[in-house]
Design a protein around this motif. Structure first.
Motif, short mmCIF file in Angstrom:
data_model
loop_
_atom_site.label_atom_id
_atom_site.label_comp_id
_atom_site.label_asym_id
_atom_site.label_seq_id
_atom_site.Cartn_x
_atom_site.Cartn_y
_atom_site.Cartn_z
N GLU A 242 0.98 -1.05 -0.24
CA GLU A 242 0.06 0.10 0.12
C GLU A 242 0.89 1.24 0.06
N SER A 243 1.97 1.27 -0.77
CA SER A 243 2.82 2.40 -1.08
C SER A 243 3.58 2.76 -0.07
N ALA A 244 3.73 1.79 1.18
CA ALA A 244 4.38 1.94 2.20
C ALA A 244 5.54 0.76 2.24
N VAL A 245 6.78 1.05 2.70
CA VAL A 245 7.86 0.25 3.07
C VAL A 245 7.75 -0.48 4.26
N SER A 246 7.69 -1.73 4.43
CA SER A 246 7.68 -2.46 5.95
C SER A 246 8.99 -2.56 6.12
N VAL A 247 9.46 -1.83 7.38
CA VAL A 247 10.80 -1.75 7.72
C VAL A 247 11.26 -3.35 8.38
N ALA A 248 10.40 -3.97 9.04
CA ALA A 248 10.81 -5.14 9.69
C ALA A 248 11.28 -6.19 8.30
N ALA A 249 10.33 -5.99 7.22
CA ALA A 249 10.65 -7.15 5.98
C ALA A 249 11.73 -6.64 5.39
N LEU A 250 12.18 -5.44 5.39
CA LEU A 250 13.44 -5.07 4.56
C LEU A 250 14.65 -4.90 5.55
N ALA A 251 14.58 -4.97 6.79
CA ALA A 251 15.64 -4.71 7.60
C ALA A 251 16.85 -6.02 7.50
N GLY A 252 16.37 -7.13 7.24
CA GLY A 252 17.23 -8.19 7.29
C GLY A 252 17.96 -8.14 5.80
N GLU A 253 17.85 -7.31 4.76
CA GLU A 253 18.28 -7.49 3.40
C GLU A 253 19.58 -6.84 3.56
N HIS A 254 20.61 -7.37 2.56
CA HIS A 254 21.92 -6.52 2.53
C HIS A 254 21.91 -5.21 2.26
N PRO A 255 22.39 -4.40 2.64
CA PRO A 255 22.36 -2.71 2.40
C PRO A 255 22.07 -2.69 0.94
N SER A 256 23.11 -3.24 0.09
CA SER A 256 22.91 -2.95 -1.37
C SER A 256 21.65 -3.26 -2.13
N ILE A 257 20.91 -4.02 -1.43
CA ILE A 257 19.70 -4.61 -1.72
C ILE A 257 18.64 -3.61 -1.13
N ARG A 258 18.68 -3.41 -0.06
CA ARG A 258 17.84 -2.33 0.68
C ARG A 258 17.84 -0.98 -0.17
N ARG A 259 18.96 -0.53 -0.60
CA ARG A 259 18.96 0.93 -1.32
C ARG A 259 18.53 0.74 -2.59
N ARG A 260 18.48 -0.55 -3.09
CA ARG A 260 17.98 -0.60 -4.52
C ARG A 260 16.51 -0.58 -4.58
N VAL A 261 15.96 -1.38 -3.56
CA VAL A 261 14.40 -1.29 -3.31
C VAL A 261 13.92 -0.04 -2.91
N LEU A 262 14.73 0.72 -2.07
CA LEU A 262 14.44 2.13 -1.57
C LEU A 262 14.26 3.05 -2.88
N ARG A 263 15.39 2.93 -3.74
CA ARG A 263 15.69 3.92 -4.96
C ARG A 263 14.39 3.69 -5.74
N THR A 264 13.91 2.43 -6.07
CA THR A 264 12.92 2.28 -7.07
C THR A 264 11.66 2.77 -6.51
N GLN A 278 21.53 11.05 -0.01
CA GLN A 278 20.05 11.03 0.29
C GLN A 278 19.48 9.72 0.60
N LEU A 279 20.14 8.76 -0.48
CA LEU A 279 19.55 7.36 -0.26
C LEU A 279 20.29 6.77 0.94
N ARG A 280 21.42 6.84 1.25
CA ARG A 280 21.81 6.49 2.51
C ARG A 280 20.91 6.85 3.73
N ALA A 281 20.71 8.21 3.59
CA ALA A 281 19.91 8.77 4.84
C ALA A 281 18.56 8.01 4.80
N VAL A 282 17.99 7.75 3.59
CA VAL A 282 16.70 6.90 3.83
C VAL A 282 16.94 5.70 4.33
N ASP A 283 17.84 5.03 3.81
CA ASP A 283 18.44 3.74 4.45
C ASP A 283 18.48 3.53 5.98
#
Length: 330
Positions: A242-264, A278-283
């Motif tokens: 629903e247009s929001a990112v679940s922190v708990a679901a994303l937190a366990g991923e590698h940072p490089s994957i997290r940032r790609r998800v967040l960029r998209t 900016q992307l690292r601050a969001v991460d």
């Protein structure tokens, strides 16, 4: 026209054949023809290797006599065997710098005129090396030094393995005197200084082979990055709800994957010109949460910023007003 069996034009044809074999673009293509050596060599090879080729010649109308150059390019195209040759006149407004504005106007005109078929552009290995160096200067992560892709529909770049010197020699073999755009030797443009000053110095200091090494590095990074993007796409489908990112679901991923998800995710919410900072601050709202406030990223409107906040275990992005006609976060 039957092309000569000489080394340079054969190298260009072999590069085009390899590109066609990999990307299978179909029996009809367009070529972006400037009248310079790179595009003439590519057009000659395309007319010899592809059943139907349409030459599209963009006249930016920035120099006296540009119409004559465009007309001559059309003549070359037809003599080489192109089915059609069309001049596309464009207006360049200079917004964002003349070089960027001309590029934007050129690609818009080519896209409008291509009639649904791919367009080949004559970028060479040297252009790729220059693009990688420009990306290094931006310092915005591995993606910035991927360089140019051989095929980003509808744009095909079959000559990324061919040196600029080869395309010029190919024109000599064809008996064609290519046009030399004065802008390509003007030190007012950063890319020109890279071409005429920086790359020759690097070649001298490092003993040669620098352009090829930069191009190979870009290819390897692009391949690796494409694989990571595929993984991130699958993760994104799982963690964005629903247009929001679940922190708990994303937190366990590698940072490089997290940032790609967040960029998209951010780009889907209208983010533009995302920087690595900016992307690292969001991460950090996911991986280094300390109760920090929202992160403003590029995008939004004149009266509202695009801001990312962590709320109740989710990241949400929305507009936050900065002017008298405030637009509130959604």
């Amino acid at each position: 026209m039957r092309l000569p069996e000489k080394p340079a034009i054969l190298e260009v044809r072999h590069a085009l054949r390899a590109w066609i074999s990999e990307y299978a673009p179909g029996p009809e293509l367009a070529v972006a023809l400037s009248g310079g050596a790179d595009s003439i060599a590519m057009t000659a090879a395309a007319a010899a290797e592809i059943r139907t080729v349409h030459a599209l010649v963009v006249d930016h109308r920035l120099q006296d006599g540009s119409d004559v150059v465009a007309a001559q390019a059309c003549e070359h195209a037809l003599s080489l065997g192109c089915a059609t040759a069309t001049v596309l006149n464009v207006d360049v407004d200079g917004g964002g710098g003349m070089e960027a504005a001309a590029r934007a106007a050129r690609y818009e005109a080519l896209d409008d005129a291509r009639r649904g078929v791919p367009v080949l552009v004559g970028h060479t290995l040297d252009d790729q090396a220059e693009t990688v160096l420009l990306g290094l200067a931006r310092g915005s992560g591995g993606r910035s030094i991927w360089g140019m892709s051989p095929y980003e529909q509808p744009w095909g770049r079959p000559l990324l393995s061919v040196r600029r010197s080869v395309t010029r020699q190919a024109c000599t073999e064809l008996g064609i005197n290519p046009h030399d755009d004065p802008h390509n030797s003007s030190p007012d443009f950063t890319r020109v200084r890279l071409r005429t000053e920086v790359l020759p110095l690097l070649e001298d200091v490092l003993g040669g082979g620098v352009a090829g090494a930069l191009s190979r590095t870009a290819n390897q990074l692009r391949e690796d990055g494409s694989c990571l993007d595929s993984v991130a796409s699958r993760v994104g489908a799982r963690v964005v709800e629903e247009s929001a990112v679940s922190v708990a679901a994303l937190a366990g991923e590698h940072p490089s994957i997290r940032r790609r998800v967040l960029r998209t995710w951010l780009q889907e919410h209208g983010a533009k010109g995302l920087t690595d900072k900016q992307l690292r601050a969001v991460d950090d709202l996911v991986g280094r949460w300390r109760g920090q406030g929202g992160v403003a990223v590029g995008g939004g409107t004149p009266n509202a910023r695009l801001v990312v906040r962590r709320e109740r275990g989710r990241l949400r992005a929305g507009l936050e007003g900065t002017g008298p006609d405030d637009e509130r976060r959604v």
